[in-house]
Structure formats: C-alpha cells, structure tokens
Scaffold this motif. Structure first.
Motif, short mmCIF file in Angstrom:
data_model
loop_
_atom_site.label_atom_id
_atom_site.label_comp_id
_atom_site.label_asym_id
_atom_site.label_seq_id
_atom_site.Cartn_x
_atom_site.Cartn_y
_atom_site.Cartn_z
N ARG A 47 19.42 13.54 5.88
CA ARG A 47 20.24 12.21 6.47
C ARG A 47 19.19 11.88 7.68
NH1 ARG A 47 23.54 9.25 5.76
NH2 ARG A 47 24.08 10.58 3.90
N ASN A 51 18.11 7.67 8.19
CA ASN A 51 18.43 7.09 9.41
C ASN A 51 17.13 6.51 9.92
OD1 ASN A 51 21.15 7.70 9.38
ND2 ASN A 51 21.20 9.20 10.52
N ARG A 54 16.56 3.52 7.65
CA ARG A 54 17.19 2.39 8.16
C ARG A 54 16.93 1.49 9.55
NH1 ARG A 54 23.00 4.99 6.38
NH2 ARG A 54 22.79 4.48 4.09
N ILE A 58 15.71 -2.19 9.78
CA ILE A 58 15.85 -3.07 11.00
C ILE A 58 14.81 -3.70 11.61
CG2 ILE A 58 17.58 -3.30 13.05
CD1 ILE A 58 19.52 -1.50 11.44
N VAL A 61 12.85 -6.27 9.85
CA VAL A 61 13.52 -7.44 9.36
C VAL A 61 13.45 -8.32 10.64
CG1 VAL A 61 15.81 -8.53 9.18
CG2 VAL A 61 15.15 -6.71 7.64
N PHE A 62 13.83 -7.53 11.94
CA PHE A 62 13.96 -8.51 13.26
C PHE A 62 12.55 -8.88 13.69
CE2 PHE A 62 18.22 -6.70 13.72
CZ PHE A 62 18.94 -7.63 14.28
N PHE A 65 11.26 -11.78 11.56
CA PHE A 65 12.06 -13.03 12.09
C PHE A 65 11.08 -13.69 13.38
CE2 PHE A 65 15.64 -12.05 9.25
CZ PHE A 65 15.52 -13.27 8.48
N PHE A 86 3.92 -14.51 0.91
CA PHE A 86 5.04 -14.41 1.82
C PHE A 86 6.37 -14.12 1.03
CE2 PHE A 86 8.48 -16.40 4.15
CZ PHE A 86 8.56 -15.65 5.43
N MET A 90 9.31 -11.24 0.88
CA MET A 90 10.77 -11.92 0.90
C MET A 90 11.41 -10.77 -0.17
SD MET A 90 11.04 -12.82 3.78
CE MET A 90 9.77 -12.19 4.40
N LEU A 94 14.40 -8.18 -0.12
CA LEU A 94 15.77 -8.31 -0.65
C LEU A 94 16.14 -7.38 -1.73
CD1 LEU A 94 16.06 -12.24 -1.17
CD2 LEU A 94 17.37 -10.73 0.19
N LEU A 97 17.08 -4.12 0.16
CA LEU A 97 18.68 -4.21 0.66
C LEU A 97 19.49 -4.02 -0.30
CD1 LEU A 97 18.45 -7.33 3.35
CD2 LEU A 97 19.05 -4.96 3.77
N ALA A 100 19.60 -0.53 -1.66
CA ALA A 100 20.28 0.28 -0.69
C ALA A 100 21.80 0.32 -0.81
CB ALA A 100 19.96 -0.19 0.79
N PHE A 101 22.25 -0.84 -1.02
CA PHE A 101 23.85 -1.10 -1.26
C PHE A 101 24.19 -0.41 -2.50
CE2 PHE A 101 23.67 -5.37 1.17
CZ PHE A 101 24.47 -4.84 2.25
N ASN A 104 24.20 3.36 -2.15
CA ASN A 104 25.16 3.96 -1.43
C ASN A 104 26.48 3.74 -2.09
OD1 ASN A 104 25.96 4.25 1.64
ND2 ASN A 104 27.37 2.73 1.23
N PHE A 105 26.97 2.79 -2.90
CA PHE A 105 28.23 2.92 -3.93
C PHE A 105 27.99 3.51 -5.43
CE2 PHE A 105 28.69 -0.41 -0.82
CZ PHE A 105 30.01 0.07 -0.17
#
Lengths: 166, 150
Positions: A47, A51, A54, A58, A61-62, A65, A86, A90, A94, A97, A100-101, A104-105
């Motif tokens: 875990r 974390n 993740r 984050i 990504v920030f 940008f 580039f 990207m 994507l 991400l 990850a979704f 998770n499900f």
C-alpha cells in the motif's frame, strides 16, 4: 532557483518516485506472493508503494504542466508540443491513468495491468530522456507496445520462478 | 504578457488539474469503508477548483486570448486548433462546474450511497464522466497551448 529549474527538478523527482515505486511494487509483490498469501504487514508495504507511485504520478503531471506553461510563454509552439516524442509521452501518461482506473475497479487482469503500468513508467522515462530520437509517433507507440509485452513476460518469468523456489 | 495574466493562465491550469486529482481520488477511494467524509470533501474541493479555474480561465480568455493568442494560432500551421478545439473546449468547459456541483450535492445529501450497488455505480458513472470531460478539456488546452508558436 528559477521556475524552469524548479519544475524540471520536480518532474525528475516525480519520475524517479514513479519508476522506483513501480519497480519496487513488482519486486515486492513477487516476493510476497511466494507463499501464496499476503499478510497484513506485506499488504501495508504494498500500500505504501502504491501511495508513493500515486504521489509520483501527481508530481509528474503538475510539473509537466509547469514545463508546458514555461514553453508556452517562450512560444515554443508546434515543434515542441506536436512532436512525436511529446505526443508519445502524453499517450503513455493517459494509458497510465486509464490502467489505474481499470485496476482499481478490477476491470482488467491485475497481471496485465501491472505490466502495462510498469512498462508505462519506463516508457515515459525513456521518451523523456531520449531527446535525439527521430522516430514517428506510431514507431514510438510500437516500441511502447513491445515494451509492455516484454515487461509482461519478464514479470511472468520471475513469478513462476518465485513459485518454483518456494 | 503581464505577470497578472501569466498568474491567471497558471491558476487556470493548476486549478483544473487539481479538480481532476480530487475527482480521481473520489473514484479510486469510493469503495473504501467509512470514507463518506472523504468523498464529500473531494467532491466539494473538485467543485471549487473547477469554479475558480472557470473564472480565471474566462477572464484570461476575454481579456487576452482573443486579441493576442487567437490571431497567432489562426495565422500558424494549425488554425483548426482554434477553429475546432478551442470552440469545442469553451463550450464543453461550461459543463464542468455543474457536473462537479451535482456530484457534490448528491454525495452530501445522498443516503446509503454505498449500500445500494445500482446507486453507487451511478455516482461512479457521474464522477467518471466528469473526469473524462475534464481530461478532454485538458488535452484540448494542451493542443491549443502547443499551437502558439513564434
């Protein structure tokens, strides 16, 4: 420290955290799965790795940008932002991400998902560093796809070896 | 470009991305036990982020983009980036605070949102739609920024 140095440093830190924790996550999950069950301590360790991963995503990504805004202010234009390298980066983020979704499900096989996730981190790292490459977007995506397959089979090899040496 | 406008552009991107992060947190932690407070906070902060991103982005668009950036894109290699992507973005973008607001209100006042499977999937569906729209808007924004060259 100027903004450019700051956001680039953060980008490198985020990538290091992401690649490092993705690798550690695979190594530890293979090691912990040797006895066929994951106890509370092992679950907590995994875990923590998730974390950190993740947090790395984050930060990437920030800071990404941030780098983009600086490029926009310097008006670097399509040569930088519509370049295959580039766009490939990207696309990889994507996919990261989306996976990850899906993981998770439980909408994707976890072994496949973890191979895609690990390969994506390495692909993002390589595409970011490999500034001299002149490949088209589709060639880079082909390399990425190849890397996913290679990663999957490497992980499967170590998983089966871990079970055998139990 | 003045520091004020640069701050607006940076805030617009930062707040929009923050909104996506909050909603992603909402999605990833939805099925954890005893975290209704966390979901309420995530949906509230996502709503606030999108509203403020909306305001600063709108101000930047009205006062600067139209006369300073748009002509550069239209005279460049990729005029369709403004004609198609920006025109689409500025309309889709309007939905985001409302979608986030509906999610926040529904999470705040909703009863048994995790016990009822059908209802919980509706929440996840709404959140996923909002994240997808926000990601689409982000990608369009990146393409628009990328089309501004010398």
């Amino acid at each position: 420290m100027d903004w450019s140095t700051f956001v680039r440093s953060m980008h490198i830190i985020g990538t290091a955290l992401g690649v490092g924790s993705a690798t550690l996550l695979e190594v530890l999950s293979i090691k912990f799965s040797k006895d066929g069950e994951v106890d509370i301590f092992e679950h907590d360790v995994l875990r923590i790795c998730i974390n950190v991963l993740r947090a790395g995503l984050i930060i990437v990504v920030f800071s990404g940008f941030g780098i983009m805004v600086l490029g926009r202010l310097r008006m670097l234009g399509p040569e930088a932002y519509f370049s295959p390298r580039f766009l490939a980066k990207m696309a990889v983020i994507l996919v990261l991400l989306l996976v990850a979704f899906l993981m998770n499900f439980r909408l994707i096989n976890l072994k496949v998902g973890s191979a895609i996730s690990t390969a994506s981190w390495y692909a993002a790292l390589v595409f970011g560093l490999w500034r001299t490459n002149k490949f088209s977007f589709f060639v880079l995506m082909g390399l990425y796809l190849g890397l996913i397959f290679v990663t999957y089979y490497i992980l499967e090899f170590f998983r089966s070896r871990a079970i055998k040496t139990k | 470009m003045s520091y004020f406008l640069i701050s607006l552009l940076v805030s617009h991107i930062f707040l929009g991305t923050l909104g996506i992060v909050f909603l992603t947190g909402y999605l990833l932690y939805f099925f954890r036990e005893d975290n209704l407070g966390f979901l309420k906070r995530m949906s509230f902060f996502a709503f606030l982020s999108f509203v403020f991103s909306w305001i600063v982005g709108g101000y930047y668009y009205v006062t600067y983009y139209g006369h300073a950036v748009k002509p550069i894109i239209l005279s460049g290699e990729f005029p369709w980036v403004h004609k198609v992507l920006m025109e689409t973005k500025e309309h889709i973008f309007l939905f985001l605070p409302f979608l986030a607001f509906v999610l926040f209100i529904a999470t705040y006042f909703g009863k048994n949102i995790k016990d009822d499977k059908k209802l919980s999937y509706s929440y996840i569906g709404l959140c996923f739609t909002t994240v997808s729209v926000a990601l689409l808007v982000t990608i369009m924004g990146m393409a628009i920024s990328g089309a501004v060259g010398k």
